[in-house]
Motif scaffolding. Sequence first.
Motif, PDB file in Angstrom:
ATOM      1  N   ASP A   1       0.814  -1.188  -0.078  1.00 26.65           N
ATOM      2  CA  ASP A   1       0.031  -0.123   0.076  1.00 26.65           C
ATOM      3  C   ASP A   1       0.923   1.084   0.039  1.00 26.65           C
ATOM      4  OD1 ASP A   1      -1.603   2.112   0.702  1.00 26.65           O
ATOM      5  OD2 ASP A   1      -3.056   0.680   1.764  1.00 26.65           O
ATOM      6  N   GLU A   2       0.522   2.384  -0.854  1.00 26.96           N
ATOM      7  CA  GLU A   2       1.381   3.465  -0.782  1.00 26.96           C
ATOM      8  C   GLU A   2       1.443   4.238   0.570  1.00 26.96           C
ATOM      9  OE1 GLU A   2      -0.972   5.834  -3.800  1.00 26.96           O
ATOM     10  OE2 GLU A   2      -0.187   4.419  -5.292  1.00 26.96           O
ATOM     11  N   LYS A   3       0.306   3.806   1.440  1.00 23.90           N
ATOM     12  CA  LYS A   3       0.305   4.542   2.635  1.00 23.90           C
ATOM     13  C   LYS A   3       1.411   4.103   3.487  1.00 23.90           C
ATOM     14  CE  LYS A   3      -4.603   5.483   2.683  1.00 23.90           C
ATOM     15  NZ  LYS A   3      -5.254   4.435   1.620  1.00 23.90           N
ATOM     16  N   ASN A   4       2.107   2.961   3.234  1.00 28.77           N
ATOM     17  CA  ASN A   4       3.156   2.210   4.202  1.00 28.77           C
ATOM     18  C   ASN A   4       4.326   3.249   4.245  1.00 28.77           C
ATOM     19  OD1 ASN A   4       1.259   0.191   4.654  1.00 28.77           O
ATOM     20  ND2 ASN A   4       2.232  -1.232   2.997  1.00 28.77           N
ATOM     21  N   LEU A   5       4.566   4.066   2.926  1.00 27.20           N
ATOM     22  CA  LEU A   5       5.582   4.923   2.898  1.00 27.20           C
ATOM     23  C   LEU A   5       5.559   6.302   3.334  1.00 27.20           C
ATOM     24  CD1 LEU A   5       6.755   4.069  -0.681  1.00 27.20           C
ATOM     25  CD2 LEU A   5       7.354   2.676   1.283  1.00 27.20           C
ATOM     26  N   GLN A   6       5.510   6.164   4.748  1.00 29.92           N
ATOM     27  CA  GLN A   6       5.640   7.498   5.594  1.00 29.92           C
ATOM     28  C   GLN A   6       7.107   8.228   5.385  1.00 29.92           C
ATOM     29  OE1 GLN A   6       2.602   8.497   6.787  1.00 29.92           O
ATOM     30  NE2 GLN A   6       1.715   6.445   6.067  1.00 29.92           N
ATOM     31  N   ALA A   7       6.773   9.402   5.595  1.00 29.82           N
ATOM     32  CA  ALA A   7       8.097  10.193   5.628  1.00 29.82           C
ATOM     33  C   ALA A   7       9.205   9.862   6.393  1.00 29.82           C
ATOM     34  CB  ALA A   7       7.682  11.745   5.884  1.00 29.82           C
ATOM     35  N   ASP A   8       8.990   9.480   7.509  1.00 29.95           N
ATOM     36  CA  ASP A   8       9.959   9.071   8.420  1.00 29.95           C
ATOM     37  C   ASP A   8      10.514   7.454   8.520  1.00 29.95           C
ATOM     38  OD1 ASP A   8       7.640   7.857   9.301  1.00 29.95           O
ATOM     39  OD2 ASP A   8       7.968   8.076  11.335  1.00 29.95           O
ATOM     40  N   VAL A   9      10.242   6.917   7.325  1.00 32.62           N
ATOM     41  CA  VAL A   9      10.771   5.434   7.488  1.00 32.62           C
ATOM     42  C   VAL A   9      11.787   5.213   6.359  1.00 32.62           C
ATOM     43  CG1 VAL A   9       8.630   4.220   7.835  1.00 32.62           C
ATOM     44  CG2 VAL A   9       9.147   4.465   5.555  1.00 32.62           C
ATOM     45  N   GLU A  10      12.737   4.526   6.554  1.00 38.67           N
ATOM     46  CA  GLU A  10      13.919   4.364   5.686  1.00 38.67           C
ATOM     47  C   GLU A  10      13.541   3.014   4.813  1.00 38.67           C
ATOM     48  OE1 GLU A  10      18.898   3.222   5.348  1.00 38.67           O
ATOM     49  OE2 GLU A  10      18.007   4.584   6.929  1.00 38.67           O
ATOM     50  N   VAL A  11      13.473   3.130   3.599  1.00 37.04           N
ATOM     51  CA  VAL A  11      12.976   2.136   2.859  1.00 37.04           C
ATOM     52  C   VAL A  11      13.883   0.935   2.319  1.00 37.04           C
ATOM     53  CG1 VAL A  11      11.705   1.404   0.921  1.00 37.04           C
ATOM     54  CG2 VAL A  11      10.998   3.487   2.133  1.00 37.04           C
ATOM     55  N   ILE A  12      13.875  -0.343   2.525  1.00 37.30           N
ATOM     56  CA  ILE A  12      14.633  -1.317   1.831  1.00 37.30           C
ATOM     57  C   ILE A  12      13.837  -2.067   0.889  1.00 37.30           C
ATOM     58  CG2 ILE A  12      16.110  -2.976   2.361  1.00 37.30           C
ATOM     59  CD1 ILE A  12      16.360  -1.956   5.238  1.00 37.30           C
TER      60      ILE A  12
END
Length: 443
Positions: free
Chosen positions: A55-66
Motif C-alpha cells: 500500500d502506498e500509505k506504508n511509505l511514511q516520510a520518517d521510514v527508511e525503505v529497503i
Amino acid sequence: MTKTYHFIGIKGSGMSALALMLHQMGHQVQGSDVEKYYFTQRGLEQAGIKILPFDEKNLQADVEVIAGNAFRPDNNLEIAYADANGISYKRYHEFLGIFMRNFVSMGVAGAHGKTSTTGMLAHVLSNITDTSYLIGDGTGRGSANAKYFVFEADEYERHFMPYHPEYSIITNIDFDHPDYFTSLEDVFNAFNDYAKQVSKGLFVYGEDKELRRVTANAPIYYYGFKEGNDFIAHDLLRSTTGSSFKVSFRGQELGEFKIPSFGRHNIMNATAVIGLLYTAGFDLNLVREHLVTFGGVKRRFTEKVVNGTTIIDDFAHHPTEIIATLDAARQKYPSKEIVAIFQPHTFTRTIALLDEFAEALNQADAVYLAQIYGSAREVDHGDVKVEDLAEKIIKKAEIITVDNVSPLLEHPNAVYVFMGAGDIQTYEYSFERLLSNLTSNVQ
C-alpha cells in the motif's frame, strides 16, 4: 535515535533475516508483502513485526525503505509510488554493504554450500563472542553490542559487489543462474571481482580449478583434502551419526574435529570455518566445542519421521547440490533405498543443465519428478518440459503431481529426499498427509 525501517517484500529469505536482525538491535521494523504464506514469516510474527499488504500509505516520510530485488515499478505499487514521489530506497545488498562497515565482517560466497557454511560460522562464532548474522535460510540475529558480523554473499546479478568484508570464504565456482550469467567465465569474473574487496583473509576451496585462478589483495588460504592446500582435512571418519576429521595447517596439526552432519561437502564447509576462525585468532578448542552442536540450517538436509518413514527436505536445485545431498543420505542411511523427489527450478536452469541433472539424479535408487517451477523472472517458451529430463535419467523416473503422490509408496525400505527451490514442499506435505492417513485407515 532508533530508525523505523520499512521492507518492501519482507517475506524474502534475505529480507526477513535482515528485518529480524535490525529488530533485535532495537530498531523499529515493519514490512509489506503478498498474502501467500511463506516459511520465513513465522519468525517475523513471533518477533511481533508487522506484515502489511502492499500500500502506498506504508511509505511514511520518517521510514527508511529497503526494497526486495524482485520488486520493480512495473510490478509493485510501493516501488512505483516511491519512484514517482522521489522517495529514496536501498536494495537489500546496497543497504548491507553500508551496514557491515560497523563490524568486523565475515562473508561466505560460493555457487553452492554458502547457506550451510554461513550457518555453521554464525553458530560457532556467536557461541564464542557477541555476533550478529544474516543467513540465507531466513534467519538473522542482531546484537547492539556485536563486534562481528557474519553474512551470506550472493553472486546473483553480482549482488555481492557492495560488500567489502575483512574475511571471506568462497566454497566453489560453478555455472548457475543462466538467466543472468552468460558463461562459467562470467561467473568466475564476478567472484574474482568480489575476492578483491576482501581486506584481511580469503579462504577458498583449493580443489576447485576456477578458485585457483582467483587473485586477491588479501592473503589467500586454500583448504581441501589434498596436499598443496594450506588447511588440509585428513583422517576422515564418516559414520551414521556424523563425521570426524583432523585438520592440519601448513604441516602443523590443529587436532580432531567432529560435526553432526553428513557428506564430504560438510567436512569442507567445516574446514573453511576452522581456517577462518584460526586465522582471525580464535581459540580452536572453542571452535571444536561449538562445531559439535551445529544443528544445520533450514531446508538443508532437514529430517522428519512420519509414521515410521524418514523424509529429508533439501534446497538442492543444481546438479552439484543434488549429488552432495544424495551422498549425505547414503552416509546416514547406508541400508535404505534412497528415493529422490526433485522439482527443477526455472526453465533456463533446466535447459542449461539438463544432462547434468540426469547424471546427478542417477545417484538415487529411484527418481520422481515434479513439474518445473518457473521463476517470476522468466517466461515459459515451451523449450523444455520435465518429460525431457525424465527421458535422460537411466533409473526409472516417474512424474508425479501434488494431488497424487501415492506412487512413492512403492518403496517399503526407503528414505525420501525431496529437493528443490520452488514449491516442492507442497509435494512433501501431500506425502506426509498420505502417510498419516495410512495409520488412521489401518486402525
